[in-house]
Write an enzyme that holds these catalytic residues in place. Structure first.
Site, PDB file in Angstrom:
ATOM      1  N   GLU A  37      38.913  48.304  41.362  1.00 61.11           N
ATOM      2  CA  GLU A  37      40.071  48.827  42.123  1.00 61.11           C
ATOM      3  C   GLU A  37      41.208  49.231  41.190  1.00 61.11           C
ATOM      4  O   GLU A  37      42.385  48.989  41.483  1.00 61.11           O
ATOM      5  CB  GLU A  37      40.559  47.777  43.133  1.00 61.11           C
ATOM      6  CG  GLU A  37      39.461  47.284  44.077  1.00 61.11           C
ATOM      7  CD  GLU A  37      39.955  46.316  45.163  1.00 61.11           C
ATOM      8  OE1 GLU A  37      41.178  46.211  45.369  1.00 61.11           O
ATOM      9  OE2 GLU A  37      39.100  45.685  45.801  1.00 61.11           O
TER      10      GLU A  37
ATOM     11  N   ASN B  23      34.365  39.694  44.197  1.00 61.32           N
ATOM     12  CA  ASN B  23      35.408  40.605  43.735  1.00 61.32           C
ATOM     13  C   ASN B  23      36.764  39.902  43.855  1.00 61.32           C
ATOM     14  O   ASN B  23      37.043  39.261  44.873  1.00 61.32           O
ATOM     15  CB  ASN B  23      35.370  41.832  44.688  1.00 61.32           C
ATOM     16  CG  ASN B  23      36.239  42.989  44.267  1.00 61.32           C
ATOM     17  OD1 ASN B  23      36.177  43.425  43.121  1.00 61.32           O
ATOM     18  ND2 ASN B  23      37.023  43.516  45.198  1.00 61.32           N
TER      19      ASN B  23
ATOM     20  N   HIS C 127      44.364  45.763  39.661  1.00 57.90           N
ATOM     21  CA  HIS C 127      45.619  46.355  40.156  1.00 57.90           C
ATOM     22  C   HIS C 127      46.691  45.970  39.132  1.00 57.90           C
ATOM     23  O   HIS C 127      47.224  44.863  39.162  1.00 57.90           O
ATOM     24  CB  HIS C 127      45.960  45.808  41.543  1.00 57.90           C
ATOM     25  CG  HIS C 127      45.002  46.256  42.594  1.00 57.90           C
ATOM     26  ND1 HIS C 127      44.937  47.568  43.001  1.00 57.90           N
ATOM     27  CD2 HIS C 127      44.056  45.587  43.300  1.00 57.90           C
ATOM     28  CE1 HIS C 127      43.998  47.681  43.937  1.00 57.90           C
ATOM     29  NE2 HIS C 127      43.439  46.504  44.127  1.00 57.90           N
TER      30      HIS C 127
ATOM     31  N   GLU D 226      38.184  38.109  47.013  1.00 61.13           N
ATOM     32  CA  GLU D 226      39.398  37.326  46.759  1.00 61.13           C
ATOM     33  C   GLU D 226      39.304  35.865  47.206  1.00 61.13           C
ATOM     34  O   GLU D 226      40.171  35.377  47.938  1.00 61.13           O
ATOM     35  CB  GLU D 226      40.605  38.029  47.414  1.00 61.13           C
ATOM     36  CG  GLU D 226      40.759  39.448  46.888  1.00 61.13           C
ATOM     37  CD  GLU D 226      41.831  40.276  47.598  1.00 61.13           C
ATOM     38  OE1 GLU D 226      42.471  39.765  48.539  1.00 61.13           O
ATOM     39  OE2 GLU D 226      42.023  41.445  47.212  1.00 61.13           O
TER      40      GLU D 226
ATOM     41  N   ASP E 173      44.263  50.568  39.414  1.00 57.29           N
ATOM     42  CA  ASP E 173      45.442  51.426  39.484  1.00 57.29           C
ATOM     43  C   ASP E 173      46.517  50.805  38.589  1.00 57.29           C
ATOM     44  O   ASP E 173      46.441  49.631  38.235  1.00 57.29           O
ATOM     45  CB  ASP E 173      45.931  51.696  40.920  1.00 57.29           C
ATOM     46  CG  ASP E 173      46.136  50.467  41.781  1.00 57.29           C
ATOM     47  OD1 ASP E 173      46.340  49.371  41.231  1.00 57.29           O
ATOM     48  OD2 ASP E 173      46.097  50.615  43.022  1.00 57.29           O
TER      49      ASP E 173
END
Ligand code: 9MR
Length: 447
Positions: free
Chosen positions: A252, A188, A224, A147, A254
């Site tokens: 990641e 990432n 996300h 990030e 979701d």
């Protein structure tokens, strides 16, 4: 008169039979890896069985973060990280190491200390060498830098960028490469799934690192996502990174939704999971997809976004949701057969008494093999019926649409139990029984 119509609560309605091909095998047949974030302490029982059987890669959700592994300066705790790595080795799984350089979840001794840039750089080099070195040869890929960008594509202001400038990124990659030359090294980030200002900045950085010969092997798109908001440019974005000569991973994934979940939302979520996995499957250099927790019982979403949840492919009771089938389908499988459900809650509508202008109705919500902590039953009247009064539920009617929510004190429906509510309504001409829909929040396992 006692006529019923049954509405099925669809959360957890899917069942997976032993004969279904595990996701990891479907993925392998396509040359991809399907992974999940895990909590090391939970890797036993059903959680461990599913993590081991269904996934070909594990990412420790928190266990390898600096704050976890070095809570006091020079005092290390590798317990959970070691456990995840050992579990993965025992189950023939890859490990994605996560994460070495981040602005969050750092130990307080680090963040509250006052350091010169040279000291900070030395601490970072030492951290990377120690952690990467410990797991040398056992980590397929490291999220080296996590990030680094702000939403507008500038560098995020962090402990690292403020003191060291953006050069810390190339240094971190170089130090990680020195400690484990075989690990694939990633940057990432989130909100970089589609083409936008932030992903453009990441693209420019990766291109420049490649040009300088810095060891960068891949880009992690966290993903996300919010229900219904898969970026339309996802595949194009994956492809442009691949064209720079790096791998891409969805790291990641979701898909969160406003609670309560219902069958329409879960179907939409299945479509979203399917389209993300399909976008990766369509690009040769997209190595795979990791979900950020495979069960709603182990997801960061409800704590961070109150009122949102149900973001993963399995429900809180470890039953596969439609999203599981979406993933399987994108990998060329069918995800198993859907109902009959292993356990479910249903709503049954009945007319219990009727006179010339009115009638009394009752709805019973029953659970077997599942439970609810709140519920809402809705239906549409086809012949002008009008609810005039309700008890044990809060009912509203707008046009033909009736919606009845639990009264607070009766929101919880235990496994093997039921709750009823009643109402009076008017009718004229005919009084057909409507189809009802049950939505709700799943109860806690055993609740
Ligand atoms: O899943 C992690 C959760 O348990 C932690 O509380 C949280 C703290 O920030 O971090 C979560 O994982 C994050 C990941 O490390 C980086 N990308 C965002 C993830 C969700 O916050």
């Amino acid at each position: 008169m006692w006529v019923t119509a049954v509405g099925l609560f669809a959360a957890g309605a899917g069942t997976v039979h032993a004969a279904d091909t595990p996701l990891r095998d479907l993925a392998a047949a396509k040359g991809k890896v399907i992974g999940t974030a895990v909590t090391g302490t939970r890797l036993t029982g059903t959680y461990g069985d599913l993590a081991g059987a269904q996934f070909g890669s594990l990412t420790p959700g928190n266990a390898m973060k600096w704050g976890t592994v070095e809570p006091a300066r020079g005092t290390f705790d590798w317990t959970e990280a070691d456990r995840v790595v050992a579990f993965a080795q025992a189950h023939g799984q890859q490990v994605r190491g996560h994460t070495l350089v981040w602005h969050s979840q750092n130990p307080s001794w680090l963040t509250t200390g006052s350091w010169t840039p040279a000291q900070l750089s030395g601490l970072l080099q030492n951290h990377i060498s120690t952690e990467v070195g410990r797991y040398k040869g056992r980590i397929a890929a490291w999220d080296v830098v996590n990030e680094p960008f702000a939403e507008d594509g500038t560098y995020r202001s962090t402990l690292w960028s403020d003191a060291l400038g953006p050069g810390y990124i190339a240094n971190a990659l170089t130090w990680a490469h020195a400690a484990d030359p075989d690990a694939e090294l990633y940057i990432n980030d989130y909100n970089v799934e589609g083409v936008n200002a932030k992903s453009n900045a990441l693209y420019d950085l990766v291109r420049s690192l490649k040009q300088q010969g810095v060891p960068i092997d891949g880009v992690g798109l966290q993903a996300h996502l919010v229900l219904g908001q898969v970026p339309p440019t996802l595949r194009q974005n994956i492809q442009r990174f691949a064209d720079l000569g790096v791998d891409v991973a969805i790291t990641e994934l979701d898909v969160r939704m406003q609670l309560p979940a219902d069958s329409a939302k879960l179907a939409g979520q299945a479509a979203d999971f399917k389209s993300v996995v399909a976008a990766c499957a369509a690009v040769t250099r997209c190595v795979g997809v990791t979900v950020w927790g495979f069960t709603d019982a182990d997801s960061w979403v409800p704590d961070t976004f109150p009122g949102y949840g149900a973001a993963t492919p399995y429900d809180e009771n470890y039953r596969p949701k439609p999203a599981y089938q979406g993933i399987a389908q994108a990998l060329g499988g069918d995800g198993g057969t859907t109902p009959p459900p292993a356990g479910a809650c249903t709503a049954a509508y009945a007319v219990t008494g009727q006179w010339s202008t009115g009638f009394t109705g009752q709805v019973r919500i029953s659970c077997s093999g599942a439970s609810l902590s709140s519920w809402k039953v809705s239906w549409g009247y086809g012949a002008g019926q009008q609810v005039t009064q309700a008890w044990n539920a809060a009912c509203t009617q707008s046009g033909a649409a009736v919606s009845c929510a639990d009264a607070g004190y009766n929101g919880s429906v235990p496994d093997g139990g039921s709750v009823t509510f009643g109402f009076n309504a008017s009718w004229n001409g005919s009084n057909p029984v409507p189809a009802v829909t049950l939505a709700g929040t799943p109860g806690r396992p055993g609740g």
